[in-house]
Design a protein around this motif. Structure first.
Motif, PDB file in Angstrom:
ATOM      1  N   TRP A 148     -58.518  75.401  -0.745  1.00 40.57           N
ATOM      2  CA  TRP A 148     -58.099  74.003   0.170  1.00 40.57           C
ATOM      3  C   TRP A 148     -56.933  74.037   0.913  1.00 40.57           C
ATOM      4  O   TRP A 148     -56.146  73.261   1.226  1.00 40.57           O
ATOM      5  N   LYS A 149     -56.464  75.470   1.162  1.00 43.71           N
ATOM      6  CA  LYS A 149     -55.206  75.651   1.999  1.00 43.71           C
ATOM      7  C   LYS A 149     -55.480  74.941   3.370  1.00 43.71           C
ATOM      8  O   LYS A 149     -56.196  74.916   3.972  1.00 43.71           O
ATOM      9  N   GLY A 150     -54.417  74.397   3.784  1.00 43.24           N
ATOM     10  CA  GLY A 150     -54.259  73.443   4.866  1.00 43.24           C
ATOM     11  C   GLY A 150     -55.186  72.265   5.180  1.00 43.24           C
ATOM     12  O   GLY A 150     -55.505  71.701   6.193  1.00 43.24           O
ATOM     13  N   ARG A 151     -55.539  71.769   3.820  1.00 45.66           N
ATOM     14  CA  ARG A 151     -56.882  70.867   3.755  1.00 45.66           C
ATOM     15  C   ARG A 151     -56.538  69.481   3.267  1.00 45.66           C
ATOM     16  O   ARG A 151     -57.307  68.601   3.047  1.00 45.66           O
ATOM     17  N   ILE A 152     -55.388  69.633   2.429  1.00 45.17           N
ATOM     18  CA  ILE A 152     -54.765  68.350   1.730  1.00 45.17           C
ATOM     19  C   ILE A 152     -53.704  67.581   2.301  1.00 45.17           C
ATOM     20  O   ILE A 152     -52.764  68.185   2.723  1.00 45.17           O
ATOM     21  N   CYS A 153     -53.965  66.274   2.091  1.00 43.63           N
ATOM     22  CA  CYS A 153     -52.759  65.388   2.556  1.00 43.63           C
ATOM     23  C   CYS A 153     -52.409  64.519   1.280  1.00 43.63           C
ATOM     24  O   CYS A 153     -53.027  64.131   0.334  1.00 43.63           O
ATOM     25  N   THR A 154     -51.206  64.274   1.259  1.00 39.28           N
ATOM     26  CA  THR A 154     -50.673  63.320   0.021  1.00 39.28           C
ATOM     27  C   THR A 154     -49.335  62.520   0.671  1.00 39.28           C
ATOM     28  O   THR A 154     -48.726  62.934   1.282  1.00 39.28           O
ATOM     29  N   ARG A 155     -49.094  61.696  -0.306  1.00 41.18           N
ATOM     30  CA  ARG A 155     -47.702  60.901  -0.028  1.00 41.18           C
ATOM     31  C   ARG A 155     -46.881  61.662  -0.968  1.00 41.18           C
ATOM     32  O   ARG A 155     -46.953  62.846  -1.559  1.00 41.18           O
ATOM     33  N   SER A 156     -45.642  61.261  -0.661  1.00 36.62           N
ATOM     34  CA  SER A 156     -44.415  61.998  -1.483  1.00 36.62           C
ATOM     35  C   SER A 156     -44.845  62.384  -2.914  1.00 36.62           C
ATOM     36  O   SER A 156     -45.185  61.435  -3.589  1.00 36.62           O
ATOM     37  N   GLY A 157     -44.252  63.398  -3.396  1.00 37.14           N
ATOM     38  CA  GLY A 157     -44.672  63.903  -4.807  1.00 37.14           C
ATOM     39  C   GLY A 157     -43.726  63.146  -5.647  1.00 37.14           C
ATOM     40  O   GLY A 157     -43.874  63.199  -6.822  1.00 37.14           O
ATOM     41  N   THR A 158     -42.577  62.492  -5.340  1.00 34.14           N
ATOM     42  CA  THR A 158     -41.565  61.676  -6.126  1.00 34.14           C
ATOM     43  C   THR A 158     -41.900  60.221  -6.205  1.00 34.14           C
ATOM     44  O   THR A 158     -41.512  59.480  -6.803  1.00 34.14           O
ATOM     45  N   HIS A 159     -43.287  59.757  -5.598  1.00 33.89           N
ATOM     46  CA  HIS A 159     -43.666  58.507  -5.564  1.00 33.89           C
ATOM     47  C   HIS A 159     -44.221  58.196  -7.195  1.00 33.89           C
ATOM     48  O   HIS A 159     -44.570  59.104  -7.498  1.00 33.89           O
ATOM     49  N   ALA A 160     -43.997  56.940  -7.666  1.00 33.82           N
ATOM     50  CA  ALA A 160     -44.436  56.553  -8.890  1.00 33.82           C
ATOM     51  C   ALA A 160     -45.917  57.143  -9.436  1.00 33.82           C
ATOM     52  O   ALA A 160     -46.368  57.654 -10.456  1.00 33.82           O
ATOM     53  N   TYR A 161     -46.825  56.780  -8.289  1.00 33.96           N
ATOM     54  CA  TYR A 161     -48.237  57.312  -8.403  1.00 33.96           C
ATOM     55  C   TYR A 161     -48.327  58.737  -8.686  1.00 33.96           C
ATOM     56  O   TYR A 161     -49.178  59.255  -9.644  1.00 33.96           O
ATOM     57  N   MET A 162     -47.484  59.334  -7.799  1.00 31.09           N
ATOM     58  CA  MET A 162     -47.450  61.007  -8.015  1.00 31.09           C
ATOM     59  C   MET A 162     -46.945  61.548  -9.187  1.00 31.09           C
ATOM     60  O   MET A 162     -47.598  62.540  -9.829  1.00 31.09           O
ATOM     61  N   ILE A 163     -45.793  60.730  -9.510  1.00 32.33           N
ATOM     62  CA  ILE A 163     -45.148  61.402 -10.995  1.00 32.33           C
ATOM     63  C   ILE A 163     -46.179  61.174 -11.948  1.00 32.33           C
ATOM     64  O   ILE A 163     -45.936  61.589 -12.966  1.00 32.33           O
ATOM     65  N   ALA A 164     -46.966  59.964 -11.926  1.00 32.92           N
ATOM     66  CA  ALA A 164     -47.619  59.973 -13.351  1.00 32.92           C
ATOM     67  C   ALA A 164     -48.831  60.766 -13.210  1.00 32.92           C
ATOM     68  O   ALA A 164     -49.081  61.303 -14.349  1.00 32.92           O
ATOM     69  N   LEU A 165     -49.415  61.228 -12.050  1.00 33.67           N
ATOM     70  CA  LEU A 165     -50.133  62.272 -12.228  1.00 33.67           C
ATOM     71  C   LEU A 165     -49.791  63.595 -12.559  1.00 33.67           C
ATOM     72  O   LEU A 165     -50.228  64.255 -13.415  1.00 33.67           O
ATOM     73  N   TRP A 205     -59.489  60.884   8.715  1.00 30.89           N
ATOM     74  CA  TRP A 205     -60.512  60.375   9.640  1.00 30.89           C
ATOM     75  C   TRP A 205     -60.199  61.003  10.974  1.00 30.89           C
ATOM     76  O   TRP A 205     -60.856  61.233  11.902  1.00 30.89           O
ATOM     77  N   ALA A 206     -58.741  61.233  11.033  1.00 30.48           N
ATOM     78  CA  ALA A 206     -58.233  61.934  12.655  1.00 30.48           C
ATOM     79  C   ALA A 206     -58.346  63.565  12.483  1.00 30.48           C
ATOM     80  O   ALA A 206     -58.126  64.168  13.469  1.00 30.48           O
ATOM     81  N   GLY A 207     -58.837  63.928  11.469  1.00 32.28           N
ATOM     82  CA  GLY A 207     -59.174  65.546  11.400  1.00 32.28           C
ATOM     83  C   GLY A 207     -57.909  66.215  10.994  1.00 32.28           C
ATOM     84  O   GLY A 207     -57.932  67.601  10.932  1.00 32.28           O
ATOM     85  N   GLU A 208     -56.750  65.724  10.436  1.00 31.24           N
ATOM     86  CA  GLU A 208     -55.748  66.371  10.077  1.00 31.24           C
ATOM     87  C   GLU A 208     -55.644  67.189   8.733  1.00 31.24           C
ATOM     88  O   GLU A 208     -54.924  68.098   8.582  1.00 31.24           O
ATOM     89  N   CYS A 209     -56.791  66.393   7.744  1.00 29.54           N
ATOM     90  CA  CYS A 209     -56.991  67.310   6.528  1.00 29.54           C
ATOM     91  C   CYS A 209     -58.247  66.711   6.156  1.00 29.54           C
ATOM     92  O   CYS A 209     -58.864  65.954   6.954  1.00 29.54           O
ATOM     93  N   ASP A 210     -58.628  67.436   4.953  1.00 30.66           N
ATOM     94  CA  ASP A 210     -60.251  67.226   4.599  1.00 30.66           C
ATOM     95  C   ASP A 210     -60.093  66.274   3.357  1.00 30.66           C
ATOM     96  O   ASP A 210     -61.133  65.559   3.010  1.00 30.66           O
ATOM     97  N   ILE A 211     -59.075  66.448   2.524  1.00 36.92           N
ATOM     98  CA  ILE A 211     -58.986  65.443   1.431  1.00 36.92           C
ATOM     99  C   ILE A 211     -57.502  64.949   0.969  1.00 36.92           C
ATOM    100  O   ILE A 211     -56.781  65.527   1.545  1.00 36.92           O
ATOM    101  N   SER A 212     -57.525  63.853   0.133  1.00 38.57           N
ATOM    102  CA  SER A 212     -56.255  63.550  -0.036  1.00 38.57           C
ATOM    103  C   SER A 212     -56.199  62.864  -1.463  1.00 38.57           C
ATOM    104  O   SER A 212     -57.441  62.577  -2.002  1.00 38.57           O
ATOM    105  N   LEU A 213     -55.281  62.504  -2.045  1.00 37.49           N
ATOM    106  CA  LEU A 213     -55.047  61.880  -3.389  1.00 37.49           C
ATOM    107  C   LEU A 213     -54.629  60.329  -3.111  1.00 37.49           C
ATOM    108  O   LEU A 213     -54.128  60.089  -2.221  1.00 37.49           O
ATOM    109  N   GLY A 214     -55.456  59.474  -3.850  1.00 44.51           N
ATOM    110  CA  GLY A 214     -55.019  58.180  -3.739  1.00 44.51           C
ATOM    111  C   GLY A 214     -55.718  57.418  -4.730  1.00 44.51           C
ATOM    112  O   GLY A 214     -56.554  57.845  -5.463  1.00 44.51           O
TER     113      GLY A 214
END
Length: 335
Positions: A148-165, A205-214
Motif C-alpha cells: 500500500w506504499k503511497g496509496r493511503i490517505c487519512t486524517r490526523s492520527g491524533t483525531h479522536a476517531y483515529m485514536i480510538a482505532l 476521486w482525484a487520484g491522489e491515493c487509492d484507499i482511506s480510513l473513514g
C-alpha cells in the motif's frame, strides 16, 4: 451556540437561566438537523418539550464551569473518548434502569451507567472502484503492508476517531505492535494527514491515493451533497477486521448530567432513545447502525455491506487512549 426547540419557539434565556419552558434540556455535539427527527418523535409521543443547544466544542469545559447551575439535563455526543472525558470530569451521573440494561449490549454502555451507546458506526476503508479490487482490503493489520506504499490517505492520527482505532489495535496486540503498525501505515501514506474523512475520499476521486480510513456514515453525507456525490460514487466500502477480532466500531452516545434538574423527564428521553422506533429514526437520520437487537439500519446503510463488529468492549478501548496518543506522537504520524 445555536438553539433549536422541537415544540415551540424559545429564547436563549432557556439555557442561560433555570429552565422554565423546556422539560428536557440537551447539550449536543450532534447537529440539530440530525437529531430533530428524534426529538420531534419524543415530543409527539410524550408531550415533553425538548430544547437542544448545539455546541461546536467545549461541552465538558462548559459543564464544569456551570457546575450545579448547569441547565443541561442530557448530553449527546459521539465517540467513546468524548463520553469518557465527560465521565472523568465528573459532569455525568450513573443511570441504570431495566429498560436500558435490557436494550443496550454490555459492550456499548458504561458499567455504572454513566454513558449509553445509542447508535454505532464502523471505521472502515474507502477504496477506489477503479484501482482496488473487491476483497483486496482484508484487515487493519494489512494497512501496514508495503503493497500500500503511497496509496493511503487519512486524517490526523491524533483525531479522536483515529485514536480510538489505534486504541483498539493496542487492545488486540499491545503497544509495541501498535507502534510498529503505525510506523508501517505512515510509511504507506500518499500525503501528510490532513482534512476530514470526506476529504480523503475526495483525494481518492482525484487520484491522489487509492484507499482511506473513514467512518461509514460519511458515505451517506457525501451522497446527500451534490458537490460530493461524485466522490462517493468513486469508491466502495470495505470492512476490514482485526486478526482474531471484527470490524472496529464506535458509538454516538448519551449521558445524564450530574446537574440534571428535570431528572424524570430526562430519564424518559434517554430510555426513548433505545426504543425500536427511536433507534430506527436516529440511525436513518445519521446513516448509522442501531445499537439494539431487532432494530434495522436503513436500506441505504444495509446496501453498503455487512460486517462482524469487534467484541472488544469500548471501555477497554477508552483505557488505551493515553497510550494511543503517546505512540502516535512518538512515530510523528502527522509529520
Amino acid at each position: 451556540m445555536r438553539f433549536r426547540s422541537v415544540a415551540l419557539a424559545t429564547t436563549t434565556a432557556v439555557l442561560t437561566a433555570a429552565p422554565v419552558l423546556a422539560d428536557v434540556n440537551i447539550y449536543s455535539y450532534r447537529q440539530p438537523e440530525l437529531i430533530s427527527p428524534l426529538t420531534d418523535a419524543f415530543t409527539a409521543e410524550t408531550g415533553i418539550n425538548v430544547n437542544v443547544a448545539f455546541l461546536d466544542s467545549g461541552m465538558v469545559e462548559r459543564l464544569v464551569a456551570e457546575g450545579d447551575r448547569s441547565p443541561a439535563d442530557v448530553i449527546l455526543t459521539v465517540d467513546i473518548s468524548r463520553l469518557t472525558e465527560a465521565v472523568d470530569a465528573g459532569v455525568t451521573q450513573p443511570l441504570l434502569t431495566e429498560t436500558l440494561t435490557q436494550a443496550v449490549p454490555e459492550q456499548y454502555h458504561g458499567p455504572d451507567g454513566n454513558w449509553w451507546g445509542v447508535t454505532t458506526r464502523a471505521r472502515i476503508v474507502y477504496a477506489s472502484k477503479e484501482r482496488v479490487a473487491e476483497g483486496e482490503v482484508t484487515s487493519y493489520e494489512d494497512l501496514a503492508d508495503p503493497k500500500w506504499k503511497g496509496r493511503i490517505c487519512t486524517r490526523s492520527g491524533t483525531h479522536a476517531y483515529m485514536i480510538a482505532l489505534t486504541s483498539a489495535y493496542i487492545a488486540h496486540h499491545g503497544e509495541e505492535a501498535a507502534k510498529t503498525w503505525l510506523e508501517g501505515v505512515k510509511a504507506n501514506l500518499a500525503r501528510k494527514p490532513q482534512g476530514n474523512d470526506r476529504a480523503q475520499v475526495k483525494a481518492i476521486w482525484a487520484g491522489e491515493c487509492d484507499i482511506s480510513l473513514g467512518n461509514t456514515y460519511y458515505m451517506g453525507q457525501m451522497l446527500d451533497d451534490p458537490e460530493q456525490v461524485d466522490y462517493a460514487n468513486a469508491v466502495y466500502l470495505a470492512f476490514p477486521e482485526f486478526e482474531g477480532g471484527g470490524t472496529h466500531v464506535n458509538i454516538s452516545g448519551v449521558a445524564l448530567t450530574k446537574a440534571a434538574k428535570n431528572y424524570d423527564d430526562a430519564v424518559k428521553f434517554i430510555e426513548f432513545l433505545v426504543s425500536p422506533e427511536a433507534q430506527e429514526i436516529y440511525a436513518e437520520a445519521n446513516d448509522e447502525y442501531p445499537v439494539i437487537a431487532g432494530a434495522e439500519a436503513s436500506a441505504r446503510v444495509q446496501a453498503w455491506g455487512s460486517f462482524t463488529p469487534d467484541e472488544i468492549a469500548l471501555t477497554d478501548i477508552a483505557d488505551h487512549r493515553a497510550a494511543a496518543l503517546r505512540i502516535t506522537e512518538e512515530v510523528d504520524f502527522d509529520g
